[in-house]
Design an enzyme around this catalytic site. Structure first.
Site, PDB file in Angstrom:
ATOM      1  N   ARG A  80     -23.995 -23.681  -8.016  1.00 46.37           N
ATOM      2  CA  ARG A  80     -23.600 -23.243  -9.365  1.00 46.37           C
ATOM      3  C   ARG A  80     -22.111 -23.995  -9.960  1.00 46.37           C
ATOM      4  NH1 ARG A  80     -27.354 -21.201 -10.751  1.00 46.37           N
ATOM      5  NH2 ARG A  80     -27.951 -19.040 -11.077  1.00 46.37           N
ATOM      6  N   HIS A 132     -29.065 -28.175 -15.864  1.00 45.01           N
ATOM      7  CA  HIS A 132     -30.063 -26.836 -15.310  1.00 45.01           C
ATOM      8  C   HIS A 132     -31.183 -27.145 -15.510  1.00 45.01           C
ATOM      9  CE1 HIS A 132     -28.084 -22.580 -13.850  1.00 45.01           C
ATOM     10  NE2 HIS A 132     -29.641 -22.645 -12.995  1.00 45.01           N
TER      11      HIS A 132
HETATM   12  N1  LIG Z   1     -29.676 -25.678 -10.770  1.00 43.16           N
HETATM   13  C1  LIG Z   1     -30.491 -25.016 -10.298  1.00 43.16           C
HETATM   14  O1  LIG Z   1     -31.763 -24.648 -11.348  1.00 43.16           O
HETATM   15  C2  LIG Z   1     -30.706 -23.483  -9.603  1.00 43.16           C
HETATM   16  C3  LIG Z   1     -31.820 -22.858  -9.061  1.00 43.16           C
HETATM   17  C4  LIG Z   1     -31.961 -21.996  -8.440  1.00 43.16           C
HETATM   18  C5  LIG Z   1     -30.585 -21.325  -7.175  1.00 43.16           C
HETATM   19  N2  LIG Z   1     -29.613 -22.247  -8.409  1.00 43.16           N
HETATM   20  C6  LIG Z   1     -28.008 -21.721  -7.484  1.00 43.16           C
HETATM   21  O2  LIG Z   1     -28.754 -21.954  -5.866  1.00 43.16           O
HETATM   22  C7  LIG Z   1     -28.266 -20.908  -5.498  1.00 43.16           C
HETATM   23  C8  LIG Z   1     -28.997 -21.130  -3.930  1.00 43.16           C
HETATM   24  O3  LIG Z   1     -30.502 -20.470  -3.743  1.00 43.16           O
HETATM   25  P1  LIG Z   1     -31.287 -20.047  -2.780  1.00 43.16           P
HETATM   26  O4  LIG Z   1     -31.992 -19.058  -3.310  1.00 43.16           O
HETATM   27  O5  LIG Z   1     -31.468 -20.862  -1.794  1.00 43.16           O
HETATM   28  O6  LIG Z   1     -29.924 -19.046  -2.207  1.00 43.16           O
HETATM   29  P2  LIG Z   1     -30.060 -17.983  -0.584  1.00 43.16           P
HETATM   30  O7  LIG Z   1     -31.482 -18.133   0.257  1.00 43.16           O
HETATM   31  O8  LIG Z   1     -29.394 -16.598  -1.006  1.00 43.16           O
HETATM   32  O9  LIG Z   1     -28.611 -18.783  -0.117  1.00 43.16           O
HETATM   33  C9  LIG Z   1     -27.598 -18.544  -0.238  1.00 43.16           C
HETATM   34  C10 LIG Z   1     -27.036 -19.716   1.406  1.00 43.16           C
HETATM   35  O10 LIG Z   1     -25.891 -19.580   0.900  1.00 43.16           O
HETATM   36  C11 LIG Z   1     -24.575 -19.405   2.113  1.00 43.16           C
HETATM   37  N3  LIG Z   1     -23.695 -18.800   2.036  1.00 43.16           N
HETATM   38  C12 LIG Z   1     -23.075 -18.401   0.722  1.00 43.16           C
HETATM   39  N4  LIG Z   1     -21.588 -18.030   0.712  1.00 43.16           N
HETATM   40  C13 LIG Z   1     -21.122 -18.489   1.447  1.00 43.16           C
HETATM   41  C14 LIG Z   1     -20.193 -18.780   1.912  1.00 43.16           C
HETATM   42  N5  LIG Z   1     -18.979 -18.388   2.161  1.00 43.16           N
HETATM   43  N6  LIG Z   1     -19.963 -19.943   2.661  1.00 43.16           N
HETATM   44  C15 LIG Z   1     -21.119 -20.326   3.385  1.00 43.16           C
HETATM   45  N7  LIG Z   1     -22.242 -20.528   2.681  1.00 43.16           N
HETATM   46  C16 LIG Z   1     -22.668 -19.539   2.225  1.00 43.16           C
HETATM   47  C17 LIG Z   1     -25.669 -18.916   2.863  1.00 43.16           C
HETATM   48  O11 LIG Z   1     -25.485 -18.652   4.008  1.00 43.16           O
HETATM   49  P3  LIG Z   1     -26.489 -17.070   5.159  1.00 43.16           P
HETATM   50  O12 LIG Z   1     -27.863 -18.328   5.484  1.00 43.16           O
HETATM   51  O13 LIG Z   1     -25.059 -17.729   6.132  1.00 43.16           O
HETATM   52  O14 LIG Z   1     -26.673 -16.447   4.306  1.00 43.16           O
HETATM   53  C18 LIG Z   1     -27.362 -19.377   2.438  1.00 43.16           C
HETATM   54  O15 LIG Z   1     -27.439 -20.489   3.428  1.00 43.16           O
HETATM   55  C19 LIG Z   1     -28.063 -19.930  -5.814  1.00 43.16           C
HETATM   56  O16 LIG Z   1     -27.212 -18.989  -5.836  1.00 43.16           O
HETATM   57  C20 LIG Z   1     -27.648 -19.914  -7.392  1.00 43.16           C
HETATM   58  O17 LIG Z   1     -26.836 -20.041  -7.513  1.00 43.16           O
HETATM   59  C21 LIG Z   1     -29.816 -23.123  -9.409  1.00 43.16           C
END
Ligand SMILES: NC(=O)c1ccc[n+]([C@@H]2O[C@H](COP(=O)([O-])OP(=O)(O)OC[C@H]3O[C@@H](n4cnc5c(N)ncnc54)[C@H](OP(=O)(O)O)[C@@H]3O)[C@@H](O)[C@H]2O)c1
Length: 311
Positions: A226, A274
């Site tokens: 993000r 995006h």
């Molecule tokens: N550019 C795009 O088109 C696109 C598309 C889809 C998603 N995204 C972005 O990608 C993000 C991640 O997606 P996802 O499905 O992989 O999410 P997810 O499964 O919820 O994983 C989030 C990861 O971030 C870590 N995290 C969260 N808060 C943290 C903190 N304070 N310090 C350190 N690590 C932290 C979590 O740690 P833990 O494992 O320890 O909980 C987890 O490993 C989404 O939330 C979205 O913003 C972007």
């Protein structure tokens, strides 16, 4: 009749409506702003970036689906009814799309293509000794559904992979760092940093002057999480001073990126819009319909978000 309301980007809204109506024939599928429907019959909402305060009128809402893995676009609404569960949209095809976006951008920096392009503009031929993947340290910030898959793929390609997340991970061949206290250690290792964090109160502004300083000189950043994780001015300064050699940015604080934004004019920044993990109805429709069917039948939906944690 039980109604599902859709609020997504205007370009694809009809595609979403037709797709979900076909997949969920027992629901009446309508567009939030355009169609006529009874608000009290709305039980389900499928949304991307809904208006703040917009959910108030749906008093019988049972569940909201985020057309995205992130839910910051929903939780930014202080009036969001926290008793209504949110299902995020994730799945193998979306993980693949994200990994297939990031991998070529990592290779682009490995092969120093931005420098070669620049040299070409000056009609110079430069023969670099290209480092092999196992000489390149790649850091993945965020080891969830998307980051975890990506890190494993990077490993398959031979990169030296380091990960950072809130809680430690055990993945063969990938060094795991966790929490704020291990952030500087993690960042000091990585030449190419891929940020794939959700936007929460703890991750906002996490990439700033101090954290860029922790990285080796001339590192690269790929941000597909993000825009809010980056302090934009600090990124511009880091590129200006050569602390960072380049950045690939897919997400921004304001989207679409305004025409007058300084990022457009910085040659070291590559901008995409995006698209890294874009969810279109073809890829996301089936996943969303399956999750909703399971939810309606009272089954366990694994992609329900922890609203307190914010992701
Ligand atoms: N550019 C795009 O088109 C696109 C598309 C889809 C998603 N995204 C972005 O990608 C993000 C991640 O997606 P996802 O499905 O992989 O999410 P997810 O499964 O919820 O994983 C989030 C990861 O971030 C870590 N995290 C969260 N808060 C943290 C903190 N304070 N310090 C350190 N690590 C932290 C979590 O740690 P833990 O494992 O320890 O909980 C987890 O490993 C989404 O939330 C979205 O913003 C972007």
């Amino acid at each position: 009749m039980k109604t599902l309301v859709i609020r997504v980007d205007p370009e694809n809204r009809k595609w979403w409506k037709d797709t979900l109506q076909k997949l969920l024939p027992n629901l009446k599928v309508v567009l939030w702003d355009e169609d006529e429907y009874k608000v009290e019959e709305v039980e389900y909402a499928v949304v991307w970036n809904p208006p703040v305060g917009g959910f108030k009128k749906f008093t019988n809402l049972k569940c909201v689906v985020s057309v995205g893995a992130g839910v910051d676009h929903i939780l930014k609404d202080p009036d969001y009814p926290k008793n209504v569960p949110i299902i995020r949209t994730v799945g193998k095809p979306l993980r693949k799309r994200m990994a297939e976006y990031v991998l070529p951008h990592v290779s682009r920096y490995q092969l120093r293509l931005p420098e070669i392009r620049k040299a070409q503009e000056e009609r110079k031929l430069i023969q670099y000794v290209e480092p092999l993947a196992d000489e390149i340290n790649v850091g993945v910030m965020g080891m969830g559904n998307l980051g975890g898959y990506l890190a494993r793929k990077l490993r398959v390609f031979g990169y030296n992979v380091f990960s950072w997340s809130r809680t430690p991970k055990k993945v063969k061949g990938i060094a795991s760092y966790a929490g704020k206290e291990q952030l500087s250690h993690f960042l000091s290792k990585v030449k190419i940093l891929v940020c794939i964090l959700p936007q929460t109160s703890l991750t906002e502004n996490i990439l700033n002057e101090q954290t860029f300083e922790m990285m080796p000189d001339g590192s690269y950043l790929i941000n597909v999480g993000r825009g809010e994780t980056i302090v934009e001015k600090d990124l511009i300064d880091a590129l200006d001073h050569g602390k960072l050699a380049g950045a690939t940015l897919d997400v921004f604080r304001e989207e679409p990126l305004p025409k007058e934004h300084p990022f457009w004019k910085i040659p070291e920044i590559l901008i995409t819009c995006h698209t890294a993990g874009f969810i279109d109805p073809g890829l996301g429709g089936k996943i969303i319909a399956e999750n909703l069917k399971k939810f309606i039948q009272g089954g366990k939906v694994k992609d329900i978000v922890d609203i307190e944690q914010g992701y």
